[in-house]
Design a protein around this motif. Structure first.
Motif, PDB file in Angstrom:
ATOM      1  N   THR A 267     -82.905  54.372  41.609  1.00 34.40           N
ATOM      2  CA  THR A 267     -84.225  53.972  42.103  1.00 34.40           C
ATOM      3  C   THR A 267     -84.319  52.459  42.236  1.00 34.40           C
ATOM      4  OG1 THR A 267     -85.193  55.876  40.962  1.00 34.40           O
ATOM      5  CG2 THR A 267     -86.712  54.146  41.700  1.00 34.40           C
ATOM      6  N   VAL A 268     -84.822  52.009  43.392  1.00 33.19           N
ATOM      7  CA  VAL A 268     -85.030  50.578  43.618  1.00 33.19           C
ATOM      8  C   VAL A 268     -86.491  50.332  43.948  1.00 33.19           C
ATOM      9  CG1 VAL A 268     -82.675  50.116  44.367  1.00 33.19           C
ATOM     10  CG2 VAL A 268     -84.407  50.772  46.053  1.00 33.19           C
ATOM     11  N   LEU A 269     -86.912  49.098  43.761  1.00 33.39           N
ATOM     12  CA  LEU A 269     -88.293  48.703  43.987  1.00 33.39           C
ATOM     13  C   LEU A 269     -88.312  47.584  45.009  1.00 33.39           C
ATOM     14  CD1 LEU A 269     -91.175  49.279  42.813  1.00 33.39           C
ATOM     15  CD2 LEU A 269     -90.816  47.318  41.326  1.00 33.39           C
ATOM     16  N   GLU A 270     -89.211  47.682  45.977  1.00 30.96           N
ATOM     17  CA  GLU A 270     -89.324  46.638  46.996  1.00 30.96           C
ATOM     18  C   GLU A 270     -90.256  45.539  46.489  1.00 30.96           C
ATOM     19  OE1 GLU A 270     -90.229  46.124  51.792  1.00 30.96           O
ATOM     20  OE2 GLU A 270     -90.472  48.069  50.815  1.00 30.96           O
ATOM     21  N   THR A 271     -89.766  44.322  46.438  1.00 30.46           N
ATOM     22  CA  THR A 271     -90.544  43.168  45.990  1.00 30.46           C
ATOM     23  C   THR A 271     -90.480  42.089  47.063  1.00 30.46           C
ATOM     24  OG1 THR A 271     -88.714  41.957  44.949  1.00 30.46           O
ATOM     25  CG2 THR A 271     -89.761  43.694  43.643  1.00 30.46           C
ATOM     26  N   PRO A 272     -91.324  41.054  46.947  1.00 33.50           N
ATOM     27  CA  PRO A 272     -91.239  39.943  47.920  1.00 33.50           C
ATOM     28  C   PRO A 272     -89.859  39.299  47.962  1.00 33.50           C
ATOM     29  CG  PRO A 272     -93.280  39.809  46.689  1.00 33.50           C
ATOM     30  CD  PRO A 272     -92.470  40.889  46.052  1.00 33.50           C
ATOM     31  N   VAL A 276     -84.956  45.480  44.277  1.00 36.94           N
ATOM     32  CA  VAL A 276     -84.406  45.251  42.939  1.00 36.94           C
ATOM     33  C   VAL A 276     -84.284  46.591  42.219  1.00 36.94           C
ATOM     34  CG1 VAL A 276     -85.389  42.934  42.764  1.00 36.94           C
ATOM     35  CG2 VAL A 276     -86.700  44.893  41.914  1.00 36.94           C
ATOM     36  N   PRO A 277     -83.311  46.739  41.304  1.00 34.94           N
ATOM     37  CA  PRO A 277     -83.205  47.980  40.518  1.00 34.94           C
ATOM     38  C   PRO A 277     -84.483  48.210  39.713  1.00 34.94           C
ATOM     39  CG  PRO A 277     -81.237  46.643  40.278  1.00 34.94           C
ATOM     40  CD  PRO A 277     -82.242  45.783  40.982  1.00 34.94           C
ATOM     41  N   PHE A 278     -84.955  49.453  39.727  1.00 33.55           N
ATOM     42  CA  PHE A 278     -86.269  49.758  39.153  1.00 33.55           C
ATOM     43  C   PHE A 278     -86.328  49.547  37.648  1.00 33.55           C
ATOM     44  CE2 PHE A 278     -89.124  52.964  37.219  1.00 33.55           C
ATOM     45  CZ  PHE A 278     -90.328  52.472  37.697  1.00 33.55           C
ATOM     46  N   LEU A 279     -85.380  50.128  36.890  1.00 34.12           N
ATOM     47  CA  LEU A 279     -85.480  50.066  35.433  1.00 34.12           C
ATOM     48  C   LEU A 279     -85.372  48.646  34.890  1.00 34.12           C
ATOM     49  CD1 LEU A 279     -85.911  51.587  32.823  1.00 34.12           C
ATOM     50  CD2 LEU A 279     -83.455  52.065  32.728  1.00 34.12           C
ATOM     51  N   PRO A 280     -84.405  47.830  35.354  1.00 32.96           N
ATOM     52  CA  PRO A 280     -84.380  46.435  34.880  1.00 32.96           C
ATOM     53  C   PRO A 280     -85.664  45.688  35.193  1.00 32.96           C
ATOM     54  CG  PRO A 280     -82.287  46.994  35.871  1.00 32.96           C
ATOM     55  CD  PRO A 280     -83.211  48.150  36.154  1.00 32.96           C
ATOM     56  N   TYR A 281     -86.278  45.974  36.357  1.00 30.60           N
ATOM     57  CA  TYR A 281     -87.546  45.334  36.695  1.00 30.60           C
ATOM     58  C   TYR A 281     -88.623  45.762  35.701  1.00 30.60           C
ATOM     59  CZ  TYR A 281     -91.777  44.037  39.217  1.00 30.60           C
ATOM     60  OH  TYR A 281     -93.003  43.501  39.552  1.00 30.60           O
ATOM     61  N   LEU A 282     -88.645  47.057  35.397  1.00 31.35           N
ATOM     62  CA  LEU A 282     -89.636  47.574  34.454  1.00 31.35           C
ATOM     63  C   LEU A 282     -89.507  46.879  33.104  1.00 31.35           C
ATOM     64  CD1 LEU A 282     -91.700  49.932  34.871  1.00 31.35           C
ATOM     65  CD2 LEU A 282     -90.118  51.370  33.592  1.00 31.35           C
ATOM     66  N   VAL A 283     -88.283  46.720  32.642  1.00 28.17           N
ATOM     67  CA  VAL A 283     -88.034  46.132  31.332  1.00 28.17           C
ATOM     68  C   VAL A 283     -88.304  44.633  31.339  1.00 28.17           C
ATOM     69  CG1 VAL A 283     -86.233  45.628  29.628  1.00 28.17           C
ATOM     70  CG2 VAL A 283     -86.380  47.910  30.660  1.00 28.17           C
ATOM     71  N   GLU A 284     -87.802  43.925  32.340  1.00 30.06           N
ATOM     72  CA  GLU A 284     -87.858  42.466  32.332  1.00 30.06           C
ATOM     73  C   GLU A 284     -89.202  41.906  32.780  1.00 30.06           C
ATOM     74  OE1 GLU A 284     -85.545  40.258  31.224  1.00 30.06           O
ATOM     75  OE2 GLU A 284     -84.598  42.079  30.460  1.00 30.06           O
ATOM     76  N   VAL A 285     -89.907  42.643  33.608  1.00 34.02           N
ATOM     77  CA  VAL A 285     -91.152  42.110  34.186  1.00 34.02           C
ATOM     78  C   VAL A 285     -92.393  42.785  33.603  1.00 34.02           C
ATOM     79  CG1 VAL A 285     -92.464  41.757  36.323  1.00 34.02           C
ATOM     80  CG2 VAL A 285     -89.967  41.487  36.322  1.00 34.02           C
ATOM     81  N   GLU A 286     -92.364  44.101  33.476  1.00 28.25           N
ATOM     82  CA  GLU A 286     -93.572  44.827  33.090  1.00 28.25           C
ATOM     83  C   GLU A 286     -93.780  44.901  31.578  1.00 28.25           C
ATOM     84  OE1 GLU A 286     -95.906  45.841  35.112  1.00 28.25           O
ATOM     85  OE2 GLU A 286     -94.814  45.185  36.888  1.00 28.25           O
ATOM     86  N   LEU A 287     -92.705  45.035  30.819  1.00 28.67           N
ATOM     87  CA  LEU A 287     -92.861  45.124  29.361  1.00 28.67           C
ATOM     88  C   LEU A 287     -93.309  43.791  28.774  1.00 28.67           C
ATOM     89  CD1 LEU A 287     -89.872  47.148  27.824  1.00 28.67           C
ATOM     90  CD2 LEU A 287     -92.281  47.799  27.868  1.00 28.67           C
ATOM     91  N   SER A 288     -94.139  43.850  27.741  1.00 28.34           N
ATOM     92  CA  SER A 288     -94.498  42.634  27.013  1.00 28.34           C
ATOM     93  C   SER A 288     -93.270  42.119  26.266  1.00 28.34           C
ATOM     94  CB  SER A 288     -95.630  42.909  26.028  1.00 28.34           C
ATOM     95  OG  SER A 288     -95.210  43.836  25.046  1.00 28.34           O
ATOM     96  N   ASP A 289     -93.293  40.856  25.902  1.00 25.88           N
ATOM     97  CA  ASP A 289     -92.141  40.255  25.227  1.00 25.88           C
ATOM     98  C   ASP A 289     -91.787  40.986  23.936  1.00 25.88           C
ATOM     99  OD1 ASP A 289     -91.964  38.384  27.226  1.00 25.88           O
ATOM    100  OD2 ASP A 289     -93.012  36.807  26.104  1.00 25.88           O
ATOM    101  N   ASP A 290     -92.812  41.316  23.140  1.00 25.09           N
ATOM    102  CA  ASP A 290     -92.519  41.952  21.855  1.00 25.09           C
ATOM    103  C   ASP A 290     -91.968  43.361  22.024  1.00 25.09           C
ATOM    104  OD1 ASP A 290     -94.913  42.890  22.776  1.00 25.09           O
ATOM    105  OD2 ASP A 290     -96.045  42.555  20.945  1.00 25.09           O
ATOM    106  N   MET A 291     -92.476  44.097  23.013  1.00 26.91           N
ATOM    107  CA  MET A 291     -91.945  45.435  23.251  1.00 26.91           C
ATOM    108  C   MET A 291     -90.520  45.356  23.785  1.00 26.91           C
ATOM    109  SD  MET A 291     -94.061  47.933  22.429  1.00 26.91           S
ATOM    110  CE  MET A 291     -94.259  49.358  23.490  1.00 26.91           C
ATOM    111  N   ARG A 292     -90.247  44.369  24.633  1.00 22.79           N
ATOM    112  CA  ARG A 292     -88.891  44.198  25.161  1.00 22.79           C
ATOM    113  C   ARG A 292     -87.910  43.889  24.029  1.00 22.79           C
ATOM    114  NH1 ARG A 292     -89.573  39.880  27.791  1.00 22.79           N
ATOM    115  NH2 ARG A 292     -90.707  40.926  29.464  1.00 22.79           N
ATOM    116  N   ASN A 293     -88.329  43.055  23.108  1.00 25.78           N
ATOM    117  CA  ASN A 293     -87.458  42.726  21.979  1.00 25.78           C
ATOM    118  C   ASN A 293     -87.157  43.956  21.124  1.00 25.78           C
ATOM    119  OD1 ASN A 293     -87.303  40.022  22.722  1.00 25.78           O
ATOM    120  ND2 ASN A 293     -89.048  39.424  21.438  1.00 25.78           N
ATOM    121  N   LEU A 294     -88.164  44.805  20.932  1.00 27.77           N
ATOM    122  CA  LEU A 294     -87.932  46.042  20.190  1.00 27.77           C
ATOM    123  C   LEU A 294     -86.968  46.959  20.935  1.00 27.77           C
ATOM    124  CD1 LEU A 294     -91.486  46.968  18.829  1.00 27.77           C
ATOM    125  CD2 LEU A 294     -89.576  45.983  17.567  1.00 27.77           C
TER     126      LEU A 294
END
Length: 326
Positions: A267-272, A276-294
């Motif tokens: 799955t890919v996501l269309e951005t400006p 981009v690959p969907f899951l890395p975008y979800l993790v790196e952009v959408e998750l809060s910093d503390d949740m990403r660290n967990l």
């Protein structure tokens, strides 16, 4: 770290406390195991108890029975129901305590509770609570006998990684919902599974009951919710549930992260900036910093490669060799 996170399900928001469960506070849901730390000092480590979803599991796996008995006793005491004809406004233990504090003459809260409980119901307060808890647990065990395990080969089964589909007659479901309202935690979990009919989309009632079970310390509740959210492609909400289930000590939830990765692999996501690959975008952009660290704590292999590691991997592929990173 923030005290809670928000789930969005079918336009409705649910606030989920970031509750870490395996602390030993509720031995009904966790099993202590003696271990020694690095310095050789004895300590206790806690694991989730194995708890059945259906009567079939309870009947066929003898080792589950003791944990089932313990877990069936766990209640939110304040929500236990009382019946006092002379005081119809007093419906729960919480109401009883509030009334005792307002009319009592004793010197402490505990004595005021005893004073009113003995006057109205003939028992000291602790005895009353124990009686109500035992009655509630007994009702739960009786209706649990009617919870049916759905064959995972059944057409329409969602194919959960570790969880199960269960069903029951309407009156049994209603009985679970009633016990859940009375603060019975195991009923909140089973009721949450039953509130979505087999083969149907996750219901708001299911989500609410599973969150309530999580709030009351049921270790697998958020994992079950995350699994069902994933089945309906609520990827971000599923991801948050699984991260917190892992951090709460329910390690089996890691299987659901693997399933999420498989489901979004192509799955890919269309951005400006382009696709981009969907899951890395979800993790790196959408998750809060503390949740990403967990997440990275529990899935270190998901940590993105540094530019140097990317270059190393590129050259390794070019030379036809594998590459390993710690």
């Amino acid at each position: 770290m923030a005290a809670s996170f928000r789930l969005q399900h079918k336009g409705k928001a649910l606030t989920v406390p970031r509750k870490f469960l395996l602390t030993g506070k509720s031995l009904a849901f966790v099993r202590p195991e003696p271990v020694q730390d690095d310095s050789g000092v004895p300590t206790l480590r806690y694991w989730p108890r194995q708890l059945p979803h259906s009567a079939f599991e309870l009947e066929n796996f003898e080792h589950l029975k003791n944990d089932f008995e313990l877990a069936s006793q766990e209640c939110n005491t304040l929500r236990l129901r009382v019946s006092i004809p002379s005081h119809p406004e007093v419906k729960t233990v919480e109401d009883l305590r509030a009334h005792a504090l307002s009319v009592g003459t004793a010197s402490s809260s505990a004595r005021k509770y005893d004073e009113l409980s003995e006057k109205l119901l003939g028992l000291k307060h602790a005895q009353l609570v124990a009686k109500l808890r035992n009655q509630t647990a007994e009702k739960f065990r009786k209706i649990f006998d009617d919870v049916l395990l759905v064959d995972p080969r059944e057409p329409g089964c969602r194919g959960f990684v570790y969880g199960t589909e269960v069903e029951a007659d309407k009156h049994i479901k209603e009985a679970f919902f009633s016990l859940a309202e009375q603060g019975h935690v195991y009923s909140q979990f089973i009721g949450g599974l039953l509130a979505t009919p087999f083969g149907k989309p996750l219901s708001a009632k299911s989500a609410e009951l599973l969150v309530q079970a999580h709030i009351n310390g049921f270790p697998m509740a958020l994992a079950a919710l995350g699994e069902r959210l994933l089945a309906e492609n609520y990827f971000f909400d599923s991801l948050q549930c699984i991260i917190m289930a892992l951090e709460g000590g329910y390690k089996d939830a890691g299987c659901i992260l693997d399933d999420l990765q498989k489901n979004t692999f192509a799955t890919v996501l269309e951005t400006p900036q382009g696709l981009v690959p969907f899951l890395p975008y979800l993790v790196e952009v959408e998750l809060s910093d503390d949740m990403r660290n967990l997440l990275y704590k529990h899935k270190p292999e998901w940590v993105p490669l540094t530019p140097e590691q990317q270059a190393e991997a590129f050259f390794a592929r070019t030379m036809g060799k594998g590459v390993h990173h710690d």
